[in-house]
Scaffold this active site. Structure first.
Site, short mmCIF file in Angstrom:
data_model
loop_
_atom_site.label_atom_id
_atom_site.label_comp_id
_atom_site.label_asym_id
_atom_site.label_seq_id
_atom_site.Cartn_x
_atom_site.Cartn_y
_atom_site.Cartn_z
N GLU A 1 107.38 77.27 -9.81
CA GLU A 1 107.59 78.26 -10.86
C GLU A 1 106.23 78.60 -11.45
O GLU A 1 105.50 77.70 -11.90
CB GLU A 1 108.51 77.69 -11.93
CG GLU A 1 109.82 78.44 -11.99
CD GLU A 1 110.52 78.21 -13.30
OE1 GLU A 1 110.42 79.08 -14.18
OE2 GLU A 1 111.13 77.13 -13.42
N ASP B 1 96.27 82.88 -6.52
CA ASP B 1 97.15 83.67 -7.37
C ASP B 1 96.43 84.97 -7.63
O ASP B 1 95.25 84.98 -8.02
CB ASP B 1 97.50 82.97 -8.68
CG ASP B 1 98.72 83.63 -9.32
OD1 ASP B 1 99.80 83.64 -8.69
OD2 ASP B 1 98.59 84.18 -10.44
N LYS C 1 88.15 95.60 4.24
CA LYS C 1 88.80 95.17 2.99
C LYS C 1 88.34 93.75 2.65
O LYS C 1 87.94 93.48 1.51
CB LYS C 1 90.33 95.21 3.12
CG LYS C 1 91.01 94.72 1.84
CD LYS C 1 92.52 94.64 1.90
CE LYS C 1 93.05 93.90 0.69
NZ LYS C 1 94.47 93.56 0.75
P1 ITT Z 1 102.46 82.99 -3.16
O1 ITT Z 1 102.64 82.78 -4.64
O2 ITT Z 1 103.41 82.20 -2.33
O3 ITT Z 1 101.03 82.84 -2.71
P2 ITT Z 1 103.04 85.74 -3.86
O4 ITT Z 1 103.12 87.02 -3.08
O5 ITT Z 1 104.18 85.44 -4.80
O6 ITT Z 1 102.82 84.53 -2.84
P3 ITT Z 1 101.27 86.00 -6.14
O7 ITT Z 1 102.21 85.39 -7.10
O8 ITT Z 1 99.80 85.60 -6.20
O9 ITT Z 1 101.68 85.73 -4.63
O10 ITT Z 1 101.38 87.58 -6.27
C1 ITT Z 1 100.42 88.38 -5.71
C2 ITT Z 1 100.93 89.81 -5.65
O11 ITT Z 1 99.86 90.68 -6.08
C3 ITT Z 1 101.25 90.21 -4.24
O12 ITT Z 1 102.58 89.94 -3.91
C4 ITT Z 1 100.93 91.70 -4.26
O13 ITT Z 1 101.97 92.40 -4.86
C5 ITT Z 1 99.74 91.76 -5.21
N1 ITT Z 1 98.48 91.64 -4.46
C6 ITT Z 1 97.63 90.58 -4.47
N2 ITT Z 1 96.60 90.78 -3.64
C7 ITT Z 1 96.81 91.97 -3.07
C8 ITT Z 1 96.11 92.72 -2.11
O14 ITT Z 1 95.00 92.27 -1.54
N3 ITT Z 1 96.60 93.91 -1.77
C9 ITT Z 1 97.74 94.38 -2.31
N4 ITT Z 1 98.47 93.74 -3.20
C10 ITT Z 1 98.01 92.53 -3.60
#
Ligand code: ITT
Length: 203
Positions: free
Chosen positions: A40, A69, A175
């Protein structure tokens, strides 16, 4: 050096593997390591949430663990969606829908007020519970329409004025060279290279 990467996001994992290619780090996914924790994300910062994810898996696995994150901060929207980027409009809502809603909320906003950044905190937790955290950003503006099919998440609406395209229009190597995640992982490499397992050459 073998480290578990505590993420359930396959797109992140793909980028992380590309970025760490050639580094002295072998990235093992949670799936490959056989450990899983649905953590969480109760922190109020990217750093806290990265620590929560990495420490949960390090505790379970006894292995050195990294976690990322990340998220998109849009200044005009009070830095939304920020740490709630993956949860924005619901975890299962498709990104074209989330992106369309953000564009709708930004309708009529001038370019100079469309500033935004991707933020990435990467946390490394050792088996003894001690940790290191780094943060990096990639600055841009919110596009007026989605464009591009590379990357993931909010990439199609993240416009890079210097490049004249969105981050979803960049080839992955380009990127990774400028991204929040690329920069944070390269900062983390400096830390990991000082770890005894790496410095001593042992696994
Ligand atoms: P984990 O927690 O399991 O790593 P998650 O997808 O839930 O996976 P986060 O809580 O860190 O990860 O949320 C990150 C979000 O931010 C991700 O799902 C995208 O929506 C956005 N994001 C992060 N980096 C990005 C990137 O390089 N390009 C586009 N969107 C990105």
């Amino acid at each position: 050096m073998k480290v578990v990467f505590a993420t359930g996001n396959e797109n992140k994992l793909k980028e992380i593997r590309q970025i760490t290619e050639g580094m002295d780090i072998e990235i093992v996914s949670m799936k490959d390591a056989g450990f899983y924790a649905d953590v969480e994300e109760t922190g109020t910062t990217f750093e806290e949430n990265a620590f929560l994810k990495a420490s949960a898996i390090a505790k379970k696995s006894g292995l050195p663990t990294l976690a990322d994150d990340s998220g998109l901060e849009i200044d005009y929207l009070g830095k939304e969606p920020g740490i709630y980027s993956s949860r924005y409009m619901g975890e299962d809502t498709p990104y074209p829908v989330k992106n369309a809603e953000l564009l709708r909320r930004m309708e009529g906003v001038a370019d100079e007020d469309r500033t935004a950044r991707f933020v990435c905190a990467v946390c490394y937790v050792r088996p003894d519970g001690t940790s290191e955290t780094v943060r990096a950003t990639m600055e841009g503006i919110v596009a007026h329409a989605p464009a591009g099919a590379n990357g993931f998440g909010y990439d199609p609406i993240f416009y890079l004025p210097d490049r004249g395209c969105t981050s979803a229009e960049l080839p992955s190597e380009e990127k990774n060279a400028i991204s929040h995640r690329g920069k944070a992982l390269r900062m983390m490499r400096e830390i990991l290279e000082k770890e005894p397992q790496v410095a001593g050459g042992a696994q």
